[in-house]
Design a protein around this motif. Structure first.
Motif: not given
Lengths: 435, 435
Positions: B6-9
């Motif tokens: 997942r891509t960092l928020r």
């Protein structure tokens, strides 16, 4: 109270005189990758720490820039462009496969700073994900070779090896266990840097190998680089080790394909290279400028069929290479193969005085519209100062219009190399620069 | 156990189909800046925290990514490219002045993420340091306008204002004290976003102005944008405020110069723009796509004559502008002014089978040597799969050589748009693509 202006320890600024050349190199790299049908990808500098930790071995983990963001998330600056790619390929189910991309961007490693070694450096990566066919390994090598050639360097060699062959060789030498094998490879990898005696000592003292095992390691791996004959020599020694023989087959195939591409004479087998990183599983590449081998590899990589599987249930095979553009750039600077310059402009339009500034602005606009890179000197300073500036910046000519020229629709052009001066119609000015 | 990819928020990935277009935009920006004689500069992503803290106001400080590095140094990711430039200009005594540079790179701000708002975004900055002459302000505006035009956008307006004029207007309105003035400017800056009623309410409730002062603010500053006539209106109201009148003179001069450059019809005076940042001292720029004003300014900046003086005893005047390329890119995508694509290649060379792979590799090398952007399909997959891949990537043609063609020195070319197929001599293949 002023704050002392200083660059963070371990980091560097690229001032224009070097950055002009480096930016040109980066553009050349991107253009070459696109000529090979690689498309650009951009991922963030920051990742969740869990994405990066554990992918680079214990030594790599220690070099990660890790911290908590304001939301309390454990984050880290990327250490390379490969693990973020693996994350992307695992994350987006609808990516076309085989997925080929290039990425150019900085990475961060908290290494001990040293001459030419910085904690931020630019990587140019090219990878193919989604096939274990050696055609992909050859395509990657071809793209890498083309990039280096496009930068004006032709005296280089790409040394290749194969992790499967290495595993077979280690097993044949009686070295069992993943951890010991990794330790052995890490030490053998240092061979070009520290030499045979020190490698033998480290294998004995740090890894705990006996004399026979060390001899076997040298018989199998620690040989001078060369052609396919090395594979012919080593293959019989791997007789009953299936994985090792598969590695030999893969290297033979890689040689055949890159020879078809015209790179046969730039590729050598080197069984001593192992790459420090844990994730390689097949082909390994390193690249050296001939006569500058001690500067280290300027372009390295390999096949990592297991990495993407860390992020999803089904593994996806992948292969790639990474150009260390800063190291290459510094070496080319030392070799005089890179020209530094202080200006990107050919002409400087001087400002005669405050009243003449609008005309100077218009003349600069006319030159630029004709595609001539032009600086407008940004102040009505003394003309002597403006000419000195033009000299230092190394532009070809200064263009100047005083009140008489402005009235008559003419401009003076002074060529700095010769001191020659002429007066031309303003409409004819771009033509003077070939525009 | 897999790690969830997942891509960092608050961050985003640019996948190839968008990044191909964005990379082309970035190249266009760099080329345009170089046509104006700006040279590239590169500074590190990380700075000592003390270099950045306190330069962006209290709100900016809160958005800095700050942490301790492994050596216990307080560091921060850069928040913009302007303060690092100020550091560089103060730090290197031998930089040619006036110093003009461009810089393209990511910056980081821990903003609340929202639609189109990310914590990492790319800035393209161009600045001139070392002169307070308004010719520099005009040169910066001209470079900014040229960049936007080069991206294929011509329906935009650059709104200009001047901090000196603002200071004069505030003093005239009876608003004293730096802190109150800053608060007023911050609120007035929101006028296009939140409207007059809310600005009045905030000036009363949050800043504590009385009704007369608020009326004066609106008489002086909160007017619709327009031409030089606004300056004629406001100048008499500033009668005895020297700084305010100097601001009027500077804006008149700026209009004169940019009109000479051919940008007169793209520039408007807008006394309501103030920019949130504390460091501006003179000219202020904001840029809006017409009909998309609510998307916010895509290119902003101004003169900051005091900033570099924070890092050295003698101040150095400076002016610059920053293109928010991600915001502009997203707007152009929405407007359909950007083409997305999945491939950078025109041709795909298919691999007939394992035996045919070396020939395919050689054919791809021949096309590339002729300058034709070409993908070598990286595996001997089923041909149906390879053709499907070519379709999805949108290449123009698939090139294929089976055993017969290889023997005869020929290749098949299939054009995907028409389905047309032909067989040509291998030597004539590049010419088929116009190479």
């Amino acid at each position: 109270m002023t704050t002392t202006p200083r660059t963070l320890r371990g980091f560097r600024d690229y001032l224009p005189e070097t950055m002009i050349a480096k930016a040109a190199m980066l553009r050349s790299v991107a253009t070459t990758f696109e000529r090979f049908g690689f498309a650009p990808l951009q991922t963030p500098a920051l990742e969740y720490a869990e994405i990066l930790v554990g992918k680079y071995g214990d030594e790599g983990d220690k070099l990660l820039y890790r911290f908590e963001d304001l939301g309390g998330r454990a984050v880290a600056l990327r250490y390379d462009l490969t693990v973020p790619l693996a994350r992307v390929v695992a994350q987006y189910a609808d990516l076309e496969q085989p997925f080929r991309r290039y990425q150019i961007g900085p990475v961060w490693r908290a290494e001990k700073p040293g001459p030419g070694r910085y904690r931020e450096f630019m990587q140019c990566d090219v990878d193919i994900c989604g096939t274990n066919d050696i055609v992909a390994d050859a395509e990657i090598l071809g793209a890498g070779a083309a990039v280096v050639l496009a930068l004006g360097v032709d005296d280089f060699v790409i040394r290749v090896n194969n992790r499967k062959l290495l595993n077979g060789a280690l097993a044949t030498a009686g070295i069992d266990g993943d951890d010991v094998a990794k330790d052995v490879l890490r030490v053998v990898d240092k061979l070009p840097k520290i030499g045979e005696a020190k490698v033998r000592a480290e294998l004995a003292d740090k890894v705990g190998l006996d004399g026979d095992a060390i001899d076997a390691v040298f018989t199998l791996l620690a040989r001078p680089p060369g052609g396919a004959e090395i594979l012919d020599d080593v293959e019989p020694l791997l007789a009953d080790h299936e994985e090792g023989r598969a590695g030999v087959t893969e290297l033979r195939r890689l040689l055949e394909l890159v020879t078809a591409m015209g790179h046969g004479d730039r590729v050598e087998i080197d069984l001593s290279i192992a790459r420090g990183l844990d994730y390689y599983t097949g082909t390994i590449y390193e690249t050296f400028l001939r006569g500058r081998e001690s500067s280290g590899s300027v372009m390295s990589g390999g096949r990592y069929d297991g990495l993407i599987g860390i992020f999803r249930k089904q593994p996806i095979p992948a292969v790639g290479i990474s150009l260390g553009i800063d190291r290459l750039f510094n070496t080319l600077l030392e070799l005089g193969l890179v020209q530094v310059g202080r200006s990107t402009a050919r002409a400087l339009v001087a400002v005669f005085d405050d009243d003449g500034a609008p005309a100077a602005a218009a003349i600069a606009a006319e030159l630029r519209a004709a595609g001539i890179a032009t600086e407008l000197y940004p102040a009505a300073d003394r003309l002597k100062k403006q000419f000195k500036y033009a000299d230092r910046k190394g532009v070809e000519a200064v263009v100047l219009a005083g009140p008489d020229e402005i009235r008559d629709g003419r401009v003076k052009v002074k060529w700095l190399a010769t001191g020659e001066e002429s007066v031309v119609d303003r409409a004819a000015l771009p033509a003077v620069f070939g525009g």
